[in-house]
Write a protein that holds these residues in place. Structure first.
Motif, PDB file in Angstrom:
ATOM      1  N   ILE A 305      66.426  63.446   9.544  1.00 53.28           N
ATOM      2  CA  ILE A 305      66.959  62.137   9.945  1.00 53.28           C
ATOM      3  C   ILE A 305      66.000  61.058   9.437  1.00 53.28           C
ATOM      4  N   LEU A 306      66.507  60.182   8.566  1.00 54.10           N
ATOM      5  CA  LEU A 306      65.689  59.089   8.035  1.00 54.10           C
ATOM      6  C   LEU A 306      66.018  57.833   8.843  1.00 54.10           C
ATOM      7  N   VAL A 307      65.001  57.204   9.417  1.00 52.43           N
ATOM      8  CA  VAL A 307      65.227  56.048  10.296  1.00 52.43           C
ATOM      9  C   VAL A 307      64.530  54.818   9.729  1.00 52.43           C
ATOM     10  N   HIS A 308      65.275  53.750   9.568  1.00 51.10           N
ATOM     11  CA  HIS A 308      64.661  52.492   9.135  1.00 51.10           C
ATOM     12  C   HIS A 308      63.938  51.868  10.330  1.00 51.10           C
ATOM     13  N   ALA A 309      62.640  51.575  10.164  1.00 53.12           N
ATOM     14  CA  ALA A 309      61.821  51.012  11.252  1.00 53.12           C
ATOM     15  C   ALA A 309      62.402  49.681  11.745  1.00 53.12           C
ATOM     16  N   LEU A 310      62.157  49.408  13.037  1.00 56.57           N
ATOM     17  CA  LEU A 310      62.537  48.106  13.603  1.00 56.57           C
ATOM     18  C   LEU A 310      61.341  47.167  13.534  1.00 56.57           C
ATOM     19  N   GLU A 311      61.602  45.885  13.790  1.00 56.80           N
ATOM     20  CA  GLU A 311      60.517  44.908  13.924  1.00 56.80           C
ATOM     21  C   GLU A 311      59.604  45.380  15.050  1.00 56.80           C
ATOM     22  N   ASP A 312      58.287  45.347  14.829  1.00 55.84           N
ATOM     23  CA  ASP A 312      57.366  45.913  15.805  1.00 55.84           C
ATOM     24  C   ASP A 312      56.984  44.894  16.896  1.00 55.84           C
ATOM     25  N   GLU A 313      57.956  44.213  17.468  1.00 56.47           N
ATOM     26  CA  GLU A 313      57.663  43.231  18.528  1.00 56.47           C
ATOM     27  C   GLU A 313      58.832  43.189  19.508  1.00 56.47           C
ATOM     28  N   GLY A 314      58.546  42.683  20.717  1.00 55.49           N
ATOM     29  CA  GLY A 314      59.594  42.603  21.741  1.00 55.49           C
ATOM     30  C   GLY A 314      60.208  43.971  21.992  1.00 55.49           C
ATOM     31  N   LEU A 315      61.536  43.984  22.144  1.00 56.95           N
ATOM     32  CA  LEU A 315      62.234  45.252  22.383  1.00 56.95           C
ATOM     33  C   LEU A 315      62.070  46.208  21.197  1.00 56.95           C
ATOM     34  N   GLY A 316      61.923  45.671  20.005  1.00 56.22           N
ATOM     35  CA  GLY A 316      61.701  46.507  18.810  1.00 56.22           C
ATOM     36  C   GLY A 316      60.471  47.396  18.970  1.00 56.22           C
ATOM     37  N   PHE A 317      59.401  46.849  19.534  1.00 54.48           N
ATOM     38  CA  PHE A 317      58.179  47.619  19.781  1.00 54.48           C
ATOM     39  C   PHE A 317      58.477  48.800  20.717  1.00 54.48           C
ATOM     40  N   SER A 318      59.289  48.536  21.744  1.00 54.28           N
ATOM     41  CA  SER A 318      59.614  49.584  22.725  1.00 54.28           C
ATOM     42  C   SER A 318      60.447  50.695  22.094  1.00 54.28           C
ATOM     43  N   VAL A 319      61.408  50.328  21.279  1.00 48.58           N
ATOM     44  CA  VAL A 319      62.247  51.354  20.660  1.00 48.58           C
ATOM     45  C   VAL A 319      61.433  52.115  19.606  1.00 48.58           C
ATOM     46  N   MET A 320      60.594  51.383  18.864  1.00 48.18           N
ATOM     47  CA  MET A 320      59.732  52.043  17.875  1.00 48.18           C
ATOM     48  C   MET A 320      58.822  53.085  18.527  1.00 48.18           C
ATOM     49  N   ASN A 321      58.362  52.795  19.754  1.00 52.39           N
ATOM     50  CA  ASN A 321      57.545  53.754  20.500  1.00 52.39           C
ATOM     51  C   ASN A 321      58.275  55.102  20.617  1.00 52.39           C
ATOM     52  N   ARG A 322      59.588  55.061  20.882  1.00 50.37           N
ATOM     53  CA  ARG A 322      60.375  56.318  20.976  1.00 50.37           C
ATOM     54  C   ARG A 322      60.620  56.907  19.595  1.00 50.37           C
ATOM     55  N   MET A 323      60.936  56.039  18.638  1.00 48.23           N
ATOM     56  CA  MET A 323      61.223  56.536  17.289  1.00 48.23           C
ATOM     57  C   MET A 323      59.999  57.250  16.713  1.00 48.23           C
ATOM     58  N   LEU A 324      58.822  56.639  16.903  1.00 47.60           N
ATOM     59  CA  LEU A 324      57.591  57.230  16.370  1.00 47.60           C
ATOM     60  C   LEU A 324      57.318  58.589  17.008  1.00 47.60           C
ATOM     61  N   LYS A 325      57.536  58.691  18.315  1.00 46.83           N
ATOM     62  CA  LYS A 325      57.308  59.977  18.978  1.00 46.83           C
ATOM     63  C   LYS A 325      58.283  61.030  18.479  1.00 46.83           C
ATOM     64  N   SER A 326      59.548  60.636  18.345  1.00 46.34           N
ATOM     65  CA  SER A 326      60.531  61.631  17.904  1.00 46.34           C
ATOM     66  C   SER A 326      60.217  62.079  16.475  1.00 46.34           C
ATOM     67  N   ALA A 327      59.523  61.230  15.730  1.00 42.65           N
ATOM     68  CA  ALA A 327      59.172  61.561  14.342  1.00 42.65           C
ATOM     69  C   ALA A 327      57.799  62.218  14.255  1.00 42.65           C
ATOM     70  N   GLY A 328      57.153  62.440  15.415  1.00 46.71           N
ATOM     71  CA  GLY A 328      55.787  62.958  15.364  1.00 46.71           C
ATOM     72  C   GLY A 328      54.892  62.048  14.521  1.00 46.71           C
ATOM     73  N   TYR A 329      55.171  60.746  14.533  1.00 44.13           N
ATOM     74  CA  TYR A 329      54.392  59.722  13.804  1.00 44.13           C
ATOM     75  C   TYR A 329      54.428  59.913  12.293  1.00 44.13           C
ATOM     76  N   ASN A 330      55.521  60.507  11.826  1.00 40.62           N
ATOM     77  CA  ASN A 330      55.702  60.687  10.390  1.00 40.62           C
ATOM     78  C   ASN A 330      56.339  59.408   9.807  1.00 40.62           C
ATOM     79  N   VAL A 331      55.503  58.532   9.246  1.00 43.46           N
ATOM     80  CA  VAL A 331      55.974  57.229   8.753  1.00 43.46           C
ATOM     81  C   VAL A 331      55.726  57.100   7.267  1.00 43.46           C
ATOM     82  N   ILE A 332      56.751  56.666   6.535  1.00 46.30           N
ATOM     83  CA  ILE A 332      56.600  56.411   5.108  1.00 46.30           C
ATOM     84  C   ILE A 332      56.610  54.893   4.914  1.00 46.30           C
ATOM     85  N   HIS A 333      55.509  54.343   4.410  1.00 47.25           N
ATOM     86  CA  HIS A 333      55.443  52.891   4.162  1.00 47.25           C
ATOM     87  C   HIS A 333      55.880  52.622   2.725  1.00 47.25           C
ATOM     88  N   VAL A 334      56.802  51.681   2.545  1.00 49.70           N
ATOM     89  CA  VAL A 334      57.219  51.363   1.176  1.00 49.70           C
ATOM     90  C   VAL A 334      56.962  49.879   0.883  1.00 49.70           C
TER      91      VAL A 334
END
Ligand code: TXA
Ligand code: MG
Length: 334
Positions: A305-334
């Motif tokens: 599952i490839l997930v486009h990151a959200l803005e890392d602020e406000g509610l975006g920060f909260s959802v990213m917290n879950r997304m990062l955990k579900s990904a085991g912190y596997n992040v590709i920066h482009v």
């Protein structure tokens, strides 16, 4: 055990309340995620929640109330900050960590002398708490490690046959778990980000609110981990992990879209089934959809599952917290 599937009617809420009073387990809707409820003051009932979830018993539970009058029995100190926060956000998706009384068993708090309390806004949840005439301890109604359930079918996927009853309520409108705010220290501290954000809390209190340092760390970074002792014990366990391999793609919209497309094609050449999740930076929609989508994609046997990151602020920060955990912190920066 046969799990009763209860439509939300007055009679069934009475029945569910009776099950809680008798020491049984009832899953119920809240505005955040479905909870797996037991009488918070009954240590044996709470133990059976840990068993049904397959959860380590040092992970403290959130205690749900329907009326602020219930605080008197379970909380020993009311900090000044609590009053304006209750006025602004209860009933609603925020949990306050407070000093507990002896009435709350250590089994409920995972051995801590503090207790997390929340008054949910969901009407069915509050009706159940009233019907049981007890404060209800309820973690999210998933098997430990899996994404939290945001509809009753996802609850049944994990819990059918393991608990006494499920209230077949509505889908959760928020979709991620409550904000957890520790009010036992000098400065109010967010232990888990949620729908109620740091900015909102600072606006209400007119003073500083902190993030627990654990929230700003990358747990895969060995250096950072050396002296790390998380305050919310739930933080240290594997979380929200679907069977599929989740990867976050972070970067501006065009670059991320291009990277996701290329990655998808190359994975598909390796015969992998790939799904792309792009919420166009709509954090509310992402919060509501993400957990249910992970489960759905697992049922479809998606590999990646490839997930486009959200803005890392406000509610975006909260959802990213879950997304990062579900990904085991596997992040590709482009
Ligand atoms: O939205 C929610 O909070 C949902 C619904 C059902 O209300 N419940 C939920 O519970 O998410 P659970 O058990 O999955 O997560 C509880 C979180 C954990 O991270 C736990 O460590 C933290 O709250 N927590 C609870 N009591 C605590 C305490 N006394 N001190 C520190 N952290 C605490
Ligand atoms: Mg949980």
């Amino acid at each position: 055990m046969e799990t009763l599937k209860l439509e939300v009617t007055e009679e069934n809420i009475r029945k569910a309340g009776e099950i809680i009073r008798q020491g049984g387990l009832v899953a119920f809707p809240t505005e955040t995620v479905y909870g797996l409820g037991a009488n918070a003051l009954d240590a044996d009932a709470v133990k059976s929640v840990y068993e049904a979830k397959g959860r380590p018993s040092d992970n403290p539970m959130i205690v749900h109330i329907a009326d602020t009058m219930q605080l008197a029995d379970i909380v020993s100190e009311i900090p000044d900050a609590l009053v304006p926060l209750i006025q602004a956000y209860w009933p609603g998706p925020i949990t306050f960590i407070l000093k507990k009384t002896d009435a709350v068993p250590l089994t409920t708090t995972g051995g801590l002398d503090t207790v997390g309390i929340r008054m949910p806004s969901n009407e069915t949840a509050r009706a159940l708490i009233r019907a049981s005439a007890r404060p209800i301890a309820a973690p999210s109604a998933n098997r430990s490690g899996l994404p939290s359930p945001t509809n009753y079918s996802d609850v049944l996927e994990d819990m059918d046959g393991r608990i006494d009853a499920v209230l077949l309520g509505e889908n959760c409108s928020v979709g991620i778990e409550s904000t957890v705010l520790d009010l036992t220290g000098e400065v109010p501290t967010i232990l888990r980000p949620g729908y109620i954000t740091k900015e909102m809390l600072e606006f209400t209190l007119k003073s500083e609110v902190r993030y627990d340092p654990a929230l700003l760390m990358d747990p895969t970074d060995q250096e950072e981990q050396k002296d790390f002792h998380p305050k919310a014990p739930g933080m240290k366990y594997k979380h929200y992990s679907p069977k599929a391999d989740v990867r976050i793609i972070e970067g501006d919209d065009a670059a991320a879209a291009k990277e996701m497309e290329e990655l998808k094609q190359s994975l598909e050449r390796e015969k992998k089934k790939v799904a792309v999740l792009d919420y166009s930076r709509d954090s509310k929609a992402a919060a509501r959809d993400f957990f249910a989508r992970l489960r759905e994609l697992d049922r479809e046997n998606v590999d990646v599952i490839l997930v486009h990151a959200l803005e890392d602020e406000g509610l975006g920060f909260s959802v990213m917290n879950r997304m990062l955990k579900s990904a085991g912190y596997n992040v590709i920066h482009v």
